[in-house]
Design a protein around this motif. Sequence first.
Motif, PDB file in Angstrom:
ATOM      1  N   VAL A 180     -15.814 -20.469  -1.797  1.00  0.00           N
ATOM      2  CA  VAL A 180     -15.585 -21.154  -3.062  1.00  0.00           C
ATOM      3  C   VAL A 180     -16.821 -21.959  -3.466  1.00  0.00           C
ATOM      4  O   VAL A 180     -17.145 -22.063  -4.657  1.00  0.00           O
ATOM      5  N   CYS A 181     -17.526 -22.502  -2.474  1.00  0.00           N
ATOM      6  CA  CYS A 181     -18.741 -23.259  -2.788  1.00  0.00           C
ATOM      7  C   CYS A 181     -19.853 -22.345  -3.278  1.00  0.00           C
ATOM      8  O   CYS A 181     -20.623 -22.705  -4.172  1.00  0.00           O
ATOM      9  N   LEU A 182     -19.939 -21.151  -2.713  1.00  0.00           N
ATOM     10  CA  LEU A 182     -20.904 -20.174  -3.215  1.00  0.00           C
ATOM     11  C   LEU A 182     -20.568 -19.752  -4.639  1.00  0.00           C
ATOM     12  O   LEU A 182     -21.464 -19.568  -5.473  1.00  0.00           O
ATOM     13  N   ALA A 183     -19.279 -19.595  -4.935  1.00  0.00           N
ATOM     14  CA  ALA A 183     -18.884 -19.213  -6.295  1.00  0.00           C
ATOM     15  C   ALA A 183     -19.314 -20.276  -7.298  1.00  0.00           C
ATOM     16  O   ALA A 183     -19.819 -19.956  -8.382  1.00  0.00           O
ATOM     17  N   LEU A 184     -19.134 -21.529  -6.952  1.00  0.00           N
ATOM     18  CA  LEU A 184     -19.563 -22.623  -7.839  1.00  0.00           C
ATOM     19  C   LEU A 184     -21.079 -22.590  -8.013  1.00  0.00           C
ATOM     20  O   LEU A 184     -21.597 -22.693  -9.138  1.00  0.00           O
TER      21      LEU A 184
END
Length: 296
Positions: free
Chosen positions: A213-217
């Motif tokens: 999820v942090c990579l997506a952000l």
Amino acid sequence: MSAFPLTPVSETDVDESAFSEIVARLDRAGVDSIGALGSTGSYAYLTREQRRRVAEVAVRAAGRTPVMVGIGALRTVDVLRHAEDAQAAGASAVLLAPMSYQPLTGEEVFDLYADVTATLSVPLVVYDNPGTTHFTFSDELHGRIAALPRVASIKIPATPADPQRARERVEHLRSHIPSDVTIGVSGDPAAAGGLLAGCDAWYSVLGGLWPDVCLALTRAAQRDDPATASSISDELAPLWKLFGEFGSLRVVSAIAEQMGLVGAANLPKPLQGLPDGARRRVEQVVERLAPVLARH
């Protein structure tokens, strides 16, 4: 996105097996780099031998993902020893905060970085973290330090919530440092705002636990998609609230235990895990965020 993993610690030693799997998860997720022995990694509470072993385990478990290793200590001579150990372990970079017991002057902090960079063969990231070091960098001091050899990046505290003020903050710092020195935002609730304001990287606590999820952000911000980056951050707001209330380290520790990645009592005393009521709140937030994690 540089992911900063928890270092699970008992009263006698580091749980190297659990730590190795935590790091391997990050490599499999495709994070851009891994920050071992950051504040989330409890570096200040570990012996030199423990830190040397953690660095070795991190580099081995990270596969082809670059590993940055924290080298902060109260005395310059110890910082130099940690830097030597990190480089011998195969670290791709080191991270240095100006730790102190007696308050440091600006000149003392500059001399610390000058002494350390004079001996390095890998890049150094300046760790600007007044919440733990109680030292506040001026942009002028950042500029002097950034001009030293091997200084590659500055890890700054959270940028202002207002987008215009965030841009002004990043631009003002950038005007003081060489063009090849990057700026990375920390303080996870400010990640989207900092990246959209012009920061080059996110040095992420949550990335060490929930990398996808942090990579997506991060990728949304990198492709100049503020709506998606802000939306993901807003979805994580209940977790950001817990970070602010209890501290990100304790919250991440509780989630890692809930996920089965670490055992109970995984923080070095006198640090303690969350009390039962707070732990239940964390569990409830994690359950509510399950659909968000599933989408990324």
